[in-house]
Design an enzyme around this catalytic site. Structure first.
Site, PDB file in Angstrom:
ATOM      1  N   GLU A 245       4.984  -1.011 -14.114  1.00 33.08           N
ATOM      2  CA  GLU A 245       4.665  -1.760 -12.896  1.00 33.08           C
ATOM      3  C   GLU A 245       5.985  -2.179 -12.275  1.00 33.08           C
ATOM      4  O   GLU A 245       6.738  -2.957 -12.864  1.00 33.08           O
ATOM      5  CB  GLU A 245       3.829  -3.004 -13.232  1.00 33.08           C
ATOM      6  CG  GLU A 245       2.380  -2.695 -13.535  1.00 33.08           C
ATOM      7  CD  GLU A 245       1.680  -1.978 -12.395  1.00 33.08           C
ATOM      8  OE1 GLU A 245       2.084  -2.152 -11.225  1.00 33.08           O
ATOM      9  OE2 GLU A 245       0.740  -1.219 -12.679  1.00 33.08           O
ATOM     10  N   CYS A 279       6.012  -9.391  -7.201  1.00 32.99           N
ATOM     11  CA  CYS A 279       6.025  -7.991  -6.743  1.00 32.99           C
ATOM     12  C   CYS A 279       4.890  -7.763  -5.755  1.00 32.99           C
ATOM     13  O   CYS A 279       4.897  -6.789  -5.019  1.00 32.99           O
ATOM     14  CB  CYS A 279       5.931  -7.028  -7.914  1.00 32.99           C
ATOM     15  SG  CYS A 279       4.455  -7.232  -8.883  1.00 32.99           S
TER      16      CYS A 279
END
Ligand code: UN1
Length: 476
Positions: A245, A279
């Site tokens: 990720e 993020c």
């Protein structure tokens, strides 16, 4: 010194690292043992040895340990939440909220341990039976970032243990305290020796050692694209499973027909809360002509009223940036955006507070275009840029014009545009009239393009990574 946990034993080392509070750099939270190559290899050996028995442990046992840990985290949410805010710099409400989320994740996967099922299928051949079952992936290397010091370790460790894997866990160097606390809780909850090993230390040593060791069957990583790409490349000879990720450059589209108050709330929350260090943060605000002036004015006004100060001070809205390096990066991106023609509408100033910390006022940069670096690269700070577009079609095409594809949002009152955006966004998660950041804990998390590689995290979808499928044929 807080020790490492290897094969069920707490272990101090000759080298320790200090954990500094970014709201007050005179506040040293604690010092933490640092693993080297030998300790990391010992941790991998321990996880490897523990796998045979843990992979066959009963669902009840896994349930009970995860439940005990989840309950303790929930009971201690205020204390752990405060520790989180102290080491990472997000405000106390966010620190406590994240701790509650971590507890919920452990409780979710406690129950999930009891729900692992398989399929029994009739063969195409007469008299033959087919069973499809899931088995644990093996030794899982877990590498976590600094921005969610409790939630991300929880959403990797809980499913790993739930599905019968053993773990070597390397937390981010900047935030070892919460990770240490979670591991201590799991250890006391009754995990057998070697099932969960904690190796704090440098990515270049501990992380690289995990990547280079063939006994690590799977690696789950959250962090930068650069590090993720390196893990992928160095994992290739080992043919292991990967779950990466990485970055985001998440668009938030504001259409003329949006409710202005909702749009401003969604933008300010998504772009700047948690100091923009998510993020999933909205960093590209894509605004149609008819609402552009009103939206920019209202966001700038809200930003000017936000209190940037010590994360634990009552009344603070935005805490400090996590450290000096990140602060430098944020300022450099703001400077580049100005040089390339962006207009710093508000913020972007270094602030002095009662305590010495990395304080930056939330920055809004207007008059930017899709080709500018500020709209292509992830900043990871309290910085967002505005692009003005003609209409929905241009907004959608600008939103998808990115190497990243994690989350995307739209503020509109039109069902037609909302539905079209949900369908055509090239991302893993779409939000309508909601911030691009701040996700539920029981549904899949992840993205496309350079944001993510491998199966989704969280919810029952997590088993796609943490288990491997076996198809068995029987002729009675
Ligand atoms: C959230 O937006 O609630 O590193 C979670 C990150 C993400 C988590 C975001 N992996 O910011």
């Amino acid at each position: 010194m807080r020790p490492l946990l290897i094969n069920g034993e707490w272990l101090t080392t000759s080298h320790a690292s200090e954990n500094i509070n970014p709201s007050d750099t005179s506040d040293v939270i604690d010092s933490f043992a640092q693993a080297g190559l030998a300790e990391t290899q010992d941790a991998i050996s321990a996880a490897d040895a523990a796998f045979a028995s843990w992979s066959l442990s009963t669902p009840q046992k896994r349930h009970d340990i995860l439940k005990t840990a989840g309950d303790e985290i929930m009971r201690r949410k205020d204390e752990i939440g405060e520790l989180l805010s102290r080491e990472e710099g997000k405000i106390l409400a966010e620190g406590i909220g994240e701790t509650v989320r971590a507890a919920q994740i452990f409780l979710f996967f406690a129950a999930e341990s009891l729900r692992l099922t398989g399929d029994k299928v009739a063969s195409v051949r007469p008299g033959v039976e087919v069973d499809i079952t899931r088995e644990p992936a093996g030794v899982v290397g877990i590498i976590t970032p600094w921005n969610f010091p409790v939630a991300i370790p929880a959403w990797k460790i809980a499913p790993a243990l739930c599905y019968g894997n053993t773990v070597v866990f390397k937390p981010a160097e900047l935030v070892p305290a919460c990770s240490w606390t979670i591991v201590d809780i799991l250890h006391r909850a009754g995990l057998p020796a070697g099932v969960l090993n904690l190796v704090m230390g440098a990515g270049s040593v501990v992380g690289q050692c995990m990547v280079d060791d063939a006994r690590v069957n799977a690696i789950t990583f959250t962090g930068s694209v650069g590090t993720g790409a390196r893990i992928a490349k160095d994992s290739l000879p080992h043919m292991r499973r990967l779950q990466l990720e990485m970055g985001g450059k998440n668009p938030l589209v504001i259409l003329d027909d949006a409710d202005l108050d909702v749009a401003v709330d969604v933008a300010v929350n998504g772009s700047y809360y948690s100091t923009g260090q998510r993020c999933t943060a909205s960093s590209r605000l894509i605004v149609t002509e008819g609402i552009h002036a009103r939206f920019v004015e209202a966001v700038a006004e809200r930003l000017n009223n936000l209190v940037v100060d010590h994360a634990l001070k009552p009344g603070t809205d935005i805490g400090p940036v996590v450290d000096a390096t990140q602060l430098e990066q944020d300022c450099a991106y703001i400077e580049t955006a100005r040089r390339e023609g962006g207009n710093l509408r508000t913020g972007g100033a270094l602030l002095k507070r009662d305590t010495q910390g990395y304080y930056l006022s939330p920055a809004l940069i207007t008059d930017t275009t899709p080709d500018m670096r500020i709209n292509r690269e992830e900043v990871f700070g309290p910085v967002a840029s505005v692009m003005r577009v003609r209409d929905y079609d241009e907004a959608l095409s600008v939103a998808n014009d990115s190497e990243f594809g994690l989350s995307a949002g739209i503020c509109t009152t039109s069902l037609k545009y909302a539905s079209d955006f949900k369908r055509k966004s090239e991302v893993g998660m779409v939000m309508v009239n909601l911030p691009t950041a701040g996700v539920d804990y029981h549904v899949p998390f992840g993205g496309r393009k350079n944001s993510s590689l491998g199966p989704r995290e969280q919810g029952s979808y997590a088993k796609e990574f943490y288990t491997t499928v076996k198809t068995a044929y029987t002729a009675p």
